[in-house]
Design a protein around this motif. Structure first.
Motif, short mmCIF file in Angstrom:
data_model
loop_
_atom_site.label_atom_id
_atom_site.label_comp_id
_atom_site.label_asym_id
_atom_site.label_seq_id
_atom_site.Cartn_x
_atom_site.Cartn_y
_atom_site.Cartn_z
N ASN A 196 5.92 27.59 -5.40
CA ASN A 196 4.61 26.90 -5.12
C ASN A 196 4.77 26.65 -3.45
O ASN A 196 3.91 25.51 -2.85
CB ASN A 196 4.91 25.54 -6.00
CG ASN A 196 4.22 25.85 -7.14
OD1 ASN A 196 3.18 26.10 -7.58
ND2 ASN A 196 5.26 25.20 -8.23
N TYR B 278 16.88 29.16 -12.90
CA TYR B 278 17.35 30.16 -13.86
C TYR B 278 18.55 30.61 -14.02
O TYR B 278 19.33 30.67 -12.88
CB TYR B 278 16.32 31.31 -13.53
CG TYR B 278 14.72 30.89 -13.63
CD1 TYR B 278 14.12 30.91 -14.97
CD2 TYR B 278 13.83 30.75 -12.58
CE1 TYR B 278 12.73 30.67 -15.14
CE2 TYR B 278 12.52 30.44 -12.78
CZ TYR B 278 12.04 30.31 -14.04
OH TYR B 278 10.64 30.21 -14.25
N VAL C 289 11.49 17.73 -7.66
CA VAL C 289 11.20 18.94 -8.08
C VAL C 289 12.28 19.97 -7.29
O VAL C 289 12.51 21.21 -7.91
CB VAL C 289 9.69 19.63 -7.49
CG1 VAL C 289 8.74 18.76 -8.18
CG2 VAL C 289 9.71 19.43 -5.88
N ASP D 49 13.67 23.23 -8.71
CA ASP D 49 13.76 23.40 -10.07
C ASP D 49 12.94 24.63 -10.49
O ASP D 49 11.88 25.01 -10.23
CB ASP D 49 13.30 22.11 -10.84
CG ASP D 49 13.49 22.17 -12.44
OD1 ASP D 49 14.55 21.53 -12.64
OD2 ASP D 49 12.60 22.64 -12.90
N LYS D 50 13.56 25.25 -11.54
CA LYS D 50 12.95 26.67 -12.19
C LYS D 50 11.28 26.29 -12.68
O LYS D 50 10.51 27.29 -12.49
CB LYS D 50 13.78 27.19 -13.42
CG LYS D 50 13.72 26.20 -14.45
CD LYS D 50 14.82 26.84 -15.59
CE LYS D 50 15.02 26.17 -16.82
NZ LYS D 50 16.15 26.74 -17.65
N ARG D 51 11.06 24.92 -12.86
CA ARG D 51 9.89 24.64 -13.38
C ARG D 51 8.62 24.82 -12.29
O ARG D 51 7.63 24.71 -12.47
CB ARG D 51 9.85 23.31 -14.26
CG ARG D 51 10.51 23.47 -15.58
CD ARG D 51 10.70 22.11 -15.93
NE ARG D 51 11.40 21.28 -15.08
CZ ARG D 51 11.51 19.86 -15.06
NH1 ARG D 51 11.02 19.32 -15.81
NH2 ARG D 51 12.18 19.41 -14.03
N PHE D 52 9.26 24.71 -11.03
CA PHE D 52 8.44 24.40 -10.01
C PHE D 52 8.54 25.43 -8.74
O PHE D 52 8.18 25.23 -7.90
CB PHE D 52 8.68 23.02 -9.23
CG PHE D 52 8.59 21.84 -10.38
CD1 PHE D 52 7.43 21.48 -10.77
CD2 PHE D 52 9.87 21.16 -10.97
CE1 PHE D 52 7.48 20.51 -11.83
CE2 PHE D 52 9.56 20.21 -11.82
CZ PHE D 52 8.40 19.84 -12.30
N GLN D 53 9.43 26.41 -9.02
CA GLN D 53 9.36 27.44 -8.03
C GLN D 53 8.18 28.23 -7.98
O GLN D 53 7.13 28.21 -8.52
CB GLN D 53 10.53 28.39 -8.39
CG GLN D 53 11.99 27.92 -8.51
CD GLN D 53 13.00 28.68 -8.89
OE1 GLN D 53 12.73 29.93 -9.05
NE2 GLN D 53 14.16 28.27 -9.09
#
Length: 155
Positions: free
Chosen positions: A94, A23, A65, A88-92
């Motif tokens: 988790n 981000y 990721v 990566d911002k799409r996978f934070q």
């Protein structure tokens, strides 16, 4: 499935690393350039300070990721540094950051058995990062490295 693997960046996956991002408000915590892996990959070629610099992708189910660089002096007990570590911002959010750190520590122990400590720095404004590393087991070293507080963990 939440298994995490780490794999060296090579001619097969470097473009995937460059596609990763964080981000906007996190960018300064990871690297001064966008995409954040660009400077990290350059350092692997340049080898600042003559250290070994190895870039790695963090994988979940064969998809990259996240990313990090490992800087070290071969055979050293204390000179192992983690830089440019990010998911990566799409996978934070988790839990993959913690799992990747666990995998990295196992990797260092297997490939550099003389190592005793892993070090890193945290941007002074990155309170979430500071808390993450403290919760993981890192301790503050009370020194600045590259104008950032240094942290370390025994491995």
């Amino acid at each position: 499935m939440d298994n995490i693997e780490i794999k060296i960046i090579s001619s097969d996956n470097w473009r995937d690393a460059l596609a990763l991002s964080v981000y906007d408000e996190q960018q300064k915590f990871v690297a001064s350039v966008h995409p954040p892996a660009a400077i990290a990959l350059a350092k692997a070629y340049i080898r600042p300070g003559g250290k070994m610099v190895e870039p790695y992708g963090i994988y979940n189910q064969k998809k990259m990721v996240g990313f990090f660089n490992l800087h070290y002096t071969p055979g050293s007990e204390e000179d192992y540094w983690l830089f440019h570590f990010f998911i990566d911002k799409r996978f934070q959010r988790n839990g993959w950051g913690s799992k990747a750190l666990n995998e990295l520590i196992l990797y260092i122990k297997q490939n550099n058995p003389s190592s005793k400590r892993l070090r890193l720095t945290v941007h002074p404004e990155n309170e979430a990062g500071r808390l993450f590393y403290l919760k993981f087991g890192f301790s503050e070293d009370n020194i600045l490295t590259f104008d950032e507080p240094a942290f370390s963990i025994s491995i």
